[in-house]
Design an enzyme around this catalytic site. Sequence first.
Site, PDB file in Angstrom:
ATOM      1  N   ASP A  13      35.334   1.152  77.690  1.00 27.68           N
ATOM      2  CA  ASP A  13      34.648  -0.085  77.416  1.00 27.68           C
ATOM      3  C   ASP A  13      34.718  -0.940  78.750  1.00 27.68           C
ATOM      4  O   ASP A  13      35.923  -1.009  79.202  1.00 27.68           O
ATOM      5  CB  ASP A  13      35.574  -0.785  76.259  1.00 27.68           C
ATOM      6  CG  ASP A  13      34.804  -1.749  75.583  1.00 27.68           C
ATOM      7  OD1 ASP A  13      33.948  -2.406  76.127  1.00 27.68           O
ATOM      8  OD2 ASP A  13      35.351  -2.361  74.604  1.00 27.68           O
ATOM      9  N   ASP A 103      27.554  -1.279  77.235  1.00 27.53           N
ATOM     10  CA  ASP A 103      28.907  -1.225  77.977  1.00 27.53           C
ATOM     11  C   ASP A 103      30.242  -0.080  77.070  1.00 27.53           C
ATOM     12  O   ASP A 103      31.236  -0.527  77.416  1.00 27.53           O
ATOM     13  CB  ASP A 103      29.336  -2.666  78.189  1.00 27.53           C
ATOM     14  CG  ASP A 103      29.525  -3.286  77.009  1.00 27.53           C
ATOM     15  OD1 ASP A 103      29.751  -2.903  75.776  1.00 27.53           O
ATOM     16  OD2 ASP A 103      30.091  -4.708  77.055  1.00 27.53           O
ATOM     17  N   GLU A 104      29.827   0.394  76.235  1.00 24.99           N
ATOM     18  CA  GLU A 104      30.752   1.009  75.449  1.00 24.99           C
ATOM     19  C   GLU A 104      30.286   2.617  75.069  1.00 24.99           C
ATOM     20  O   GLU A 104      29.131   2.699  74.623  1.00 24.99           O
ATOM     21  CB  GLU A 104      30.856   0.371  74.063  1.00 24.99           C
ATOM     22  CG  GLU A 104      32.220  -0.378  73.871  1.00 24.99           C
ATOM     23  CD  GLU A 104      32.037  -0.983  72.484  1.00 24.99           C
ATOM     24  OE1 GLU A 104      32.872  -0.626  71.617  1.00 24.99           O
ATOM     25  OE2 GLU A 104      31.340  -2.029  72.359  1.00 24.99           O
TER      26      GLU A 104
END
Length: 402
Positions: A13, A103-104
């Site tokens: 993350d 973003d993960e």
Amino acid sequence: MFVSESAAILHADLDSFYASVEQRDDPTLRGKPILVGGGVVLAASYEAKACGVRTPMNHRQALRLCPDAILVSPRMDAYSTASKAVFDVFHDTTPLVEGISIDEAFLDVSGLGRIAGPPSIVAANLRSRVADEVGLNLTVGIARTKFLAKVASGVGKPDGLVVVDPDHELAFLRPLPVERLWGVGQVTAAKLRAVGVEQVGQVADMHIDELIECVGVAQGRKLHSLAHNRDPRPVVVGKRRSSIGSQRALGRGKRSQAELRGILRGIVDRVAHRMRTSRRVGRTVVMRFRFNDFTRATRSHTLPQATDDTSVILRACDQLLDDMASTIAADGLTLLGLSITNLHNADAVQMALPFGELDFADGTALDSALDDVRDRFGSAAIGRVTHVGKDMGMSVPMLPDE
DNA sequence: TCTGGGGTCCTAGGACCC
DNA sequence: TCTGGGGTCCTAGGACCC
């Protein structure tokens, strides 16, 4: 030493992603509270979060909490480039990468023991590579299940690495607040609190029937499993999104019918364009409305054929907007949105074009339809079966195997 | 304190089919 | 003529996530 055969999932993350990209690209922003967004905070740097700024807060409120904050307009292109660079590092680490958002991601590193070392080493390498090659901080959680890996990364933020020891999973999980369970937001948390349940351990101790009565069947079963750390979901590679949409907030001013049509036209254009660039076609048109009092409504229409054609989608939208006209006149519209669902692969449909498509009537079994195609065109004619829908019949695209 | 924009999944009723 | 169970699809709404 970590047993290499046991499952190990990483949840990776990026920290305050948009804000971190801005601080990376503009050294004068480093170490300062910054807010990314237009009107509403999309991302806040850790310096801003320290003042209590959260997303999605409006700017006025955020600036009251954090008067020194610097406002930055979002640069989506820069974020998507940065995201690609980070995902390249992920894919270079293991082929088993499941992206969740910009973003993960989850990475299954179970099989890497002999090649790359135990998961904690893999994760440490991942973090330092992302820092060196992309210039961003990555927090990683490691556990045997997706859920626990995600909880671990949440605990590890910012810029951390948390390994949940397989022997102490429940000890790690039980004291956490129920909001840490995936799928528990304000509403569900309030329902649980109403029966005196505040920690994950208390959820685990509830009888499943009691839990189902409190939060519903699907939710109840899911929470029961998660609270006992049962999460069999594998890391899935190559998932495709199941809807594509766009929406626009309108503010409070009154809009003429013609203005609304214009705004709608822009939204349809954007969505249809994105569908074409991602090679998808869709059948169900869903419009979203929000009114002055913040109540919402959705209206949908399912087309006979999947499409990415702006004019076809626009016609359906115009009709749905017309149906809503009196409510809009009475209640005032503050948001207009569109999403297309029931998505299919456009390439498969296009492949059908050189030979045309065959439509089979209701109830024809797939096997007999394929037999029919073989009889008429030979077995080389069958490329891929695209859409199988009960009420639509099915279309079998034909392209010789090359 | 008046709340963006992109998504996912679940529920529930009605239509329709076998 | 009335009755049924099982299944899919469509529509609308709601909770949740980043």
